[in-house]
Enzyme design. Structure first.
Site, PDB file in Angstrom:
ATOM      1  N   CYS A   3       2.471  26.664   8.132  1.00  0.00           N
ATOM      2  CA  CYS A   3       2.472  27.458   9.367  1.00  0.00           C
ATOM      3  C   CYS A   3       1.051  27.946   9.654  1.00  0.00           C
ATOM      4  CB  CYS A   3       3.426  28.641   9.232  1.00  0.00           C
ATOM      5  SG  CYS A   3       3.304  29.813  10.593  1.00  0.00           S
ATOM      6  N   ASP A  29      -6.950  34.700  21.029  1.00  0.00           N
ATOM      7  CA  ASP A  29      -6.532  33.303  21.172  1.00  0.00           C
ATOM      8  C   ASP A  29      -7.766  32.408  21.200  1.00  0.00           C
ATOM      9  OD1 ASP A  29      -3.665  31.922  22.401  1.00  0.00           O
ATOM     10  OD2 ASP A  29      -5.532  30.762  22.525  1.00  0.00           O
ATOM     11  N   HIS A  45       6.934  35.840   8.253  1.00  0.00           N
ATOM     12  CA  HIS A  45       7.165  34.648   9.065  1.00  0.00           C
ATOM     13  C   HIS A  45       8.522  34.727   9.753  1.00  0.00           C
ATOM     14  CE1 HIS A  45       6.799  30.473  10.403  1.00  0.00           C
ATOM     15  NE2 HIS A  45       8.108  30.459  10.236  1.00  0.00           N
ATOM     16  N   ASN A  83       6.507  32.654  24.209  1.00  0.00           N
ATOM     17  CA  ASN A  83       7.117  31.353  24.448  1.00  0.00           C
ATOM     18  C   ASN A  83       8.100  31.038  23.320  1.00  0.00           C
ATOM     19  OD1 ASN A  83       5.537  30.908  26.748  1.00  0.00           O
ATOM     20  ND2 ASN A  83       3.828  30.157  25.506  1.00  0.00           N
ATOM     21  N   HIS A  94       5.614  30.440  14.726  1.00  0.00           N
ATOM     22  CA  HIS A  94       5.559  31.761  14.092  1.00  0.00           C
ATOM     23  C   HIS A  94       5.500  32.717  15.279  1.00  0.00           C
ATOM     24  CE1 HIS A  94       3.822  34.513  10.742  1.00  0.00           C
ATOM     25  NE2 HIS A  94       3.914  35.262  11.843  1.00  0.00           N
ATOM     26  N   HIS A  96       4.959  35.044  18.198  1.00  0.00           N
ATOM     27  CA  HIS A  96       3.739  35.696  18.688  1.00  0.00           C
ATOM     28  C   HIS A  96       3.955  36.153  20.120  1.00  0.00           C
ATOM     29  CE1 HIS A  96       3.465  31.333  19.265  1.00  0.00           C
ATOM     30  NE2 HIS A  96       2.789  31.568  20.386  1.00  0.00           N
ATOM     31  N   HIS A  98       1.790  36.879  23.465  1.00  0.00           N
ATOM     32  CA  HIS A  98       0.503  36.756  24.154  1.00  0.00           C
ATOM     33  C   HIS A  98       0.300  38.024  24.976  1.00  0.00           C
ATOM     34  CE1 HIS A  98       0.095  32.231  23.773  1.00  0.00           C
ATOM     35  NE2 HIS A  98       1.399  32.336  23.632  1.00  0.00           N
TER      36      HIS A  98
HETATM   37  P1  5GP Z   1       2.244  29.019  22.109  1.00  0.00           P
HETATM   38  O1  5GP Z   1       1.893  27.800  22.891  1.00  0.00           O
HETATM   39  O2  5GP Z   1       2.969  28.682  20.816  1.00  0.00           O
HETATM   40  O3  5GP Z   1       2.941  30.075  22.891  1.00  0.00           O
HETATM   41  O4  5GP Z   1       0.874  29.705  21.716  1.00  0.00           O
HETATM   42  C1  5GP Z   1       0.085  29.303  20.652  1.00  0.00           C
HETATM   43  C2  5GP Z   1      -1.298  29.813  20.932  1.00  0.00           C
HETATM   44  O5  5GP Z   1      -2.043  29.727  19.737  1.00  0.00           O
HETATM   45  C3  5GP Z   1      -2.063  29.033  21.988  1.00  0.00           C
HETATM   46  O6  5GP Z   1      -2.399  29.895  23.065  1.00  0.00           O
HETATM   47  C4  5GP Z   1      -3.288  28.508  21.243  1.00  0.00           C
HETATM   48  O7  5GP Z   1      -4.461  28.549  22.029  1.00  0.00           O
HETATM   49  C5  5GP Z   1      -3.376  29.439  20.067  1.00  0.00           C
HETATM   50  N1  5GP Z   1      -3.974  28.838  18.887  1.00  0.00           N
HETATM   51  C6  5GP Z   1      -3.694  27.604  18.365  1.00  0.00           C
HETATM   52  N2  5GP Z   1      -4.412  27.414  17.246  1.00  0.00           N
HETATM   53  C7  5GP Z   1      -5.159  28.537  17.061  1.00  0.00           C
HETATM   54  C8  5GP Z   1      -6.111  28.921  16.063  1.00  0.00           C
HETATM   55  O8  5GP Z   1      -6.415  28.201  15.112  1.00  0.00           O
HETATM   56  N3  5GP Z   1      -6.685  30.145  16.214  1.00  0.00           N
HETATM   57  C9  5GP Z   1      -6.382  30.980  17.245  1.00  0.00           C
HETATM   58  N4  5GP Z   1      -7.011  32.153  17.297  1.00  0.00           N
HETATM   59  N5  5GP Z   1      -5.482  30.646  18.197  1.00  0.00           N
HETATM   60  C10 5GP Z   1      -4.883  29.445  18.101  1.00  0.00           C
HETATM   61 ZN    ZN Z   2       4.259  31.684   9.720  1.00  0.00          ZN
END
Ligand code: 5GP
Ligand code: ZN
Length: 110
Positions: A3, A29, A45, A83, A94, A96, A98
């Site tokens: 993860c 992000d 987690h 999301n 995992h 999160h 935003h």
């Molecule tokens: P999701 O698409 O799952 O809602 O959001 C995942 C978010 O994680 C995305 O906005 C993406 O830019 C961010 N993200 C992906 N990999 C990394 C990383 O290695 N470091 C950071 N800080 N953000 C990440």
């Molecule tokens: Zn996790």
């Protein structure tokens, strides 16, 4: 477990910390969609909102309030999004939240 955000929590992948307490971690992000784009995650987690217990959700909400003030977006406003699943375009499994702000956001959300 493979993860990405657990690896960030473990310090195996670097992140720009914005906030941390016993239960919650927040970082910028890597691909910001707004001037302020912070990801707020539980330290344990949890895959997504469907699996989130109320105590953790409360802890995340308290962090949202603190971080919004800290980032200077509380007064002008901001948006939070979590999301979930394929249709929600969740890419990291995992939980999160935003937190987006620092500018006027688009009125459309989808
Ligand atoms: P999701 O698409 O799952 O809602 O959001 C995942 C978010 O994680 C995305 O906005 C993406 O830019 C961010 N993200 C992906 N990999 C990394 C990383 O290695 N470091 C950071 N800080 N953000 C990440
Ligand atoms: Zn996790």
């Amino acid at each position: 477990m493979d993860c990405l955000f657990c690896k960030i929590l473990a310090g195996e992948i670097p992140s720009q910390k914005v906030y941390e307490d016993d239960n919650v971690y927040a970082f910028r992000d890597i691909n910001p969609q707004a001037p302020v784009h912070v990801l707020i995650i539980p330290k344990k987690h949890i895959a997504n909102v469907l699996e989130c217990d109320l105590q953790t959700w409360t802890q995340l909400l308290q962090a949202v309030q603190t971080i919004a003030a800290q980032e200077g977006v509380a007064e002008d406003g901001f948006r939070i999004i979590s999301n979930c699943g394929d249709n929600g375009c969740q890419s990291v499994h995992h939980l999160h939240i935003h937190l987006l702000g620092g500018a006027k956001l688009r009125e459309t959300m989808a």
